[in-house]
Motif scaffolding. Sequence first.
Motif, PDB file in Angstrom:
ATOM      1  N   GLY A  65      -9.454  37.247  64.246  1.00 34.40           N
ATOM      2  CA  GLY A  65      -8.855  37.797  63.025  1.00 34.40           C
ATOM      3  C   GLY A  65      -9.523  37.300  61.759  1.00 34.40           C
ATOM      4  O   GLY A  65     -10.034  38.106  60.969  1.00 34.40           O
ATOM      5  N   PRO A  66      -9.539  35.988  61.532  1.00 39.09           N
ATOM      6  CA  PRO A  66     -10.168  35.481  60.311  1.00 39.09           C
ATOM      7  C   PRO A  66     -11.657  35.805  60.222  1.00 39.09           C
ATOM      8  O   PRO A  66     -12.151  36.189  59.165  1.00 39.09           O
ATOM      9  N   VAL A  67     -12.368  35.664  61.333  1.00 40.57           N
ATOM     10  CA  VAL A  67     -13.808  35.936  61.311  1.00 40.57           C
ATOM     11  C   VAL A  67     -14.056  37.430  61.131  1.00 40.57           C
ATOM     12  O   VAL A  67     -14.979  37.838  60.426  1.00 40.57           O
ATOM     13  N   GLY A  68     -13.215  38.250  61.732  1.00 43.24           N
ATOM     14  CA  GLY A  68     -13.363  39.696  61.592  1.00 43.24           C
ATOM     15  C   GLY A  68     -13.199  40.173  60.165  1.00 43.24           C
ATOM     16  O   GLY A  68     -13.761  41.203  59.778  1.00 43.24           O
ATOM     17  N   ALA A  69     -12.456  39.419  59.357  1.00 43.21           N
ATOM     18  CA  ALA A  69     -12.260  39.798  57.956  1.00 43.21           C
ATOM     19  C   ALA A  69     -13.512  39.595  57.112  1.00 43.21           C
ATOM     20  O   ALA A  69     -13.624  40.163  56.025  1.00 43.21           O
ATOM     21  N   ILE A  70     -14.468  38.798  57.616  1.00 41.46           N
ATOM     22  CA  ILE A  70     -15.681  38.532  56.824  1.00 41.46           C
ATOM     23  C   ILE A  70     -16.961  38.931  57.555  1.00 41.46           C
ATOM     24  O   ILE A  70     -18.054  38.565  57.126  1.00 41.46           O
ATOM     25  N   THR A  71     -16.837  39.676  58.650  1.00 39.25           N
ATOM     26  CA  THR A  71     -18.018  40.151  59.377  1.00 39.25           C
ATOM     27  C   THR A  71     -17.836  41.626  59.711  1.00 39.25           C
ATOM     28  O   THR A  71     -16.725  42.148  59.676  1.00 39.25           O
ATOM     29  N   GLY A  72     -18.916  42.282  60.025  1.00 44.95           N
ATOM     30  CA  GLY A  72     -18.836  43.672  60.456  1.00 44.95           C
ATOM     31  C   GLY A  72     -19.389  44.650  59.451  1.00 44.95           C
ATOM     32  O   GLY A  72     -19.939  44.283  58.414  1.00 44.95           O
ATOM     33  N   ASP A  73     -19.219  45.908  59.773  1.00 43.77           N
ATOM     34  CA  ASP A  73     -19.851  46.980  59.006  1.00 43.77           C
ATOM     35  C   ASP A  73     -19.327  47.173  57.596  1.00 43.77           C
ATOM     36  O   ASP A  73     -20.044  47.657  56.733  1.00 43.77           O
ATOM     37  N   ASP A  74     -18.078  46.847  57.343  1.00 41.32           N
ATOM     38  CA  ASP A  74     -17.489  47.188  56.053  1.00 41.32           C
ATOM     39  C   ASP A  74     -17.419  46.031  55.057  1.00 41.32           C
ATOM     40  O   ASP A  74     -16.693  46.095  54.085  1.00 41.32           O
ATOM     41  N   VAL A  75     -18.171  44.970  55.285  1.00 47.38           N
ATOM     42  CA  VAL A  75     -18.066  43.802  54.398  1.00 47.38           C
ATOM     43  C   VAL A  75     -19.235  43.643  53.420  1.00 47.38           C
ATOM     44  O   VAL A  75     -19.180  42.797  52.544  1.00 47.38           O
ATOM     45  N   LEU A  76     -20.253  44.465  53.554  1.00 40.33           N
ATOM     46  CA  LEU A  76     -21.413  44.286  52.689  1.00 40.33           C
ATOM     47  C   LEU A  76     -21.054  44.432  51.215  1.00 40.33           C
ATOM     48  O   LEU A  76     -21.575  43.708  50.374  1.00 40.33           O
ATOM     49  N   GLU A  77     -20.145  45.339  50.896  1.00 39.30           N
ATOM     50  CA  GLU A  77     -19.787  45.538  49.491  1.00 39.30           C
ATOM     51  C   GLU A  77     -19.098  44.314  48.888  1.00 39.30           C
ATOM     52  O   GLU A  77     -19.007  44.199  47.675  1.00 39.30           O
ATOM     53  N   THR A  78     -18.612  43.399  49.725  1.00 38.54           N
ATOM     54  CA  THR A  78     -17.950  42.199  49.211  1.00 38.54           C
ATOM     55  C   THR A  78     -18.785  40.943  49.455  1.00 38.54           C
ATOM     56  O   THR A  78     -18.261  39.841  49.452  1.00 38.54           O
ATOM     57  N   THR A  79     -20.092  41.108  49.667  1.00 37.54           N
ATOM     58  CA  THR A  79     -20.968  39.973  49.908  1.00 37.54           C
ATOM     59  C   THR A  79     -21.745  39.631  48.647  1.00 37.54           C
ATOM     60  O   THR A  79     -22.402  40.494  48.058  1.00 37.54           O
ATOM     61  N   LEU A  80     -21.668  38.373  48.246  1.00 40.01           N
ATOM     62  CA  LEU A  80     -22.383  37.906  47.049  1.00 40.01           C
ATOM     63  C   LEU A  80     -23.421  36.851  47.438  1.00 40.01           C
ATOM     64  O   LEU A  80     -23.148  35.967  48.255  1.00 40.01           O
ATOM     65  N   ARG A  81     -24.572  36.941  46.824  1.00 39.08           N
ATOM     66  CA  ARG A  81     -25.607  35.917  46.922  1.00 39.08           C
ATOM     67  C   ARG A  81     -25.334  34.920  45.807  1.00 39.08           C
ATOM     68  O   ARG A  81     -25.158  35.300  44.649  1.00 39.08           O
ATOM     69  N   VAL A  82     -25.304  33.648  46.166  1.00 35.50           N
ATOM     70  CA  VAL A  82     -24.980  32.578  45.220  1.00 35.50           C
ATOM     71  C   VAL A  82     -26.203  31.694  45.047  1.00 35.50           C
ATOM     72  O   VAL A  82     -26.702  31.122  46.004  1.00 35.50           O
ATOM     73  N   MET A  83     -26.680  31.608  43.816  1.00 35.28           N
ATOM     74  CA  MET A  83     -27.868  30.812  43.516  1.00 35.28           C
ATOM     75  C   MET A  83     -27.581  29.853  42.367  1.00 35.28           C
ATOM     76  O   MET A  83     -26.799  30.165  41.462  1.00 35.28           O
ATOM     77  N   PRO A  84     -28.213  28.664  42.392  1.00 30.15           N
ATOM     78  CA  PRO A  84     -27.992  27.693  41.308  1.00 30.15           C
ATOM     79  C   PRO A  84     -28.601  28.192  40.009  1.00 30.15           C
ATOM     80  O   PRO A  84     -29.524  28.997  39.994  1.00 30.15           O
ATOM     81  N   ARG A  85     -28.050  27.686  38.913  1.00 29.24           N
ATOM     82  CA  ARG A  85     -28.644  28.014  37.610  1.00 29.24           C
ATOM     83  C   ARG A  85     -28.846  26.750  36.803  1.00 29.24           C
ATOM     84  O   ARG A  85     -28.383  25.708  37.123  1.00 29.24           O
TER      85      ARG A  85
END
Length: 124
Positions: A104-124
């Motif tokens: 359940g928890p892992v399924g909420a952040i993996t799979g086909d429909d999660v790309l729109e909620t994926t952020l790349r985090v880089m230092p500034r």
Amino acid sequence: MTTWDPDELRKVGEATELRVTSEREDGTLRPSVTIWNGVVGDAVYIRSAAGPNNGWFRRAVRSGRGRISAGGVEKDVTFERADPEVREALDAVLHAKYDRYGPGPVGAITGDDVLETTLRVMPR
């Protein structure tokens, strides 16, 4: 764009949880939220388990700036939408790191429909 120090990247990647906050327009930080994260290549990635309308996610996208804290590392960062190419590799990292918590928890952040909620985090 700044790159991650390899030791900091390792520490963040090994941390089970990450605290994330975004900046307000005046530069002050909002309250932080605890989430999961994964490292792929030279970047930290985070996803909204509750979809694109999750408050912390909308604010991070809008401001593009914030701070993370994980594994003893606290860093001012930028947030940007992730390249679709990272999806499979990030899913694999997240499964390896978090499958012990169940589908359940892992399924909420993996799979086909999660790309729109994926952020790349880089230092500034």
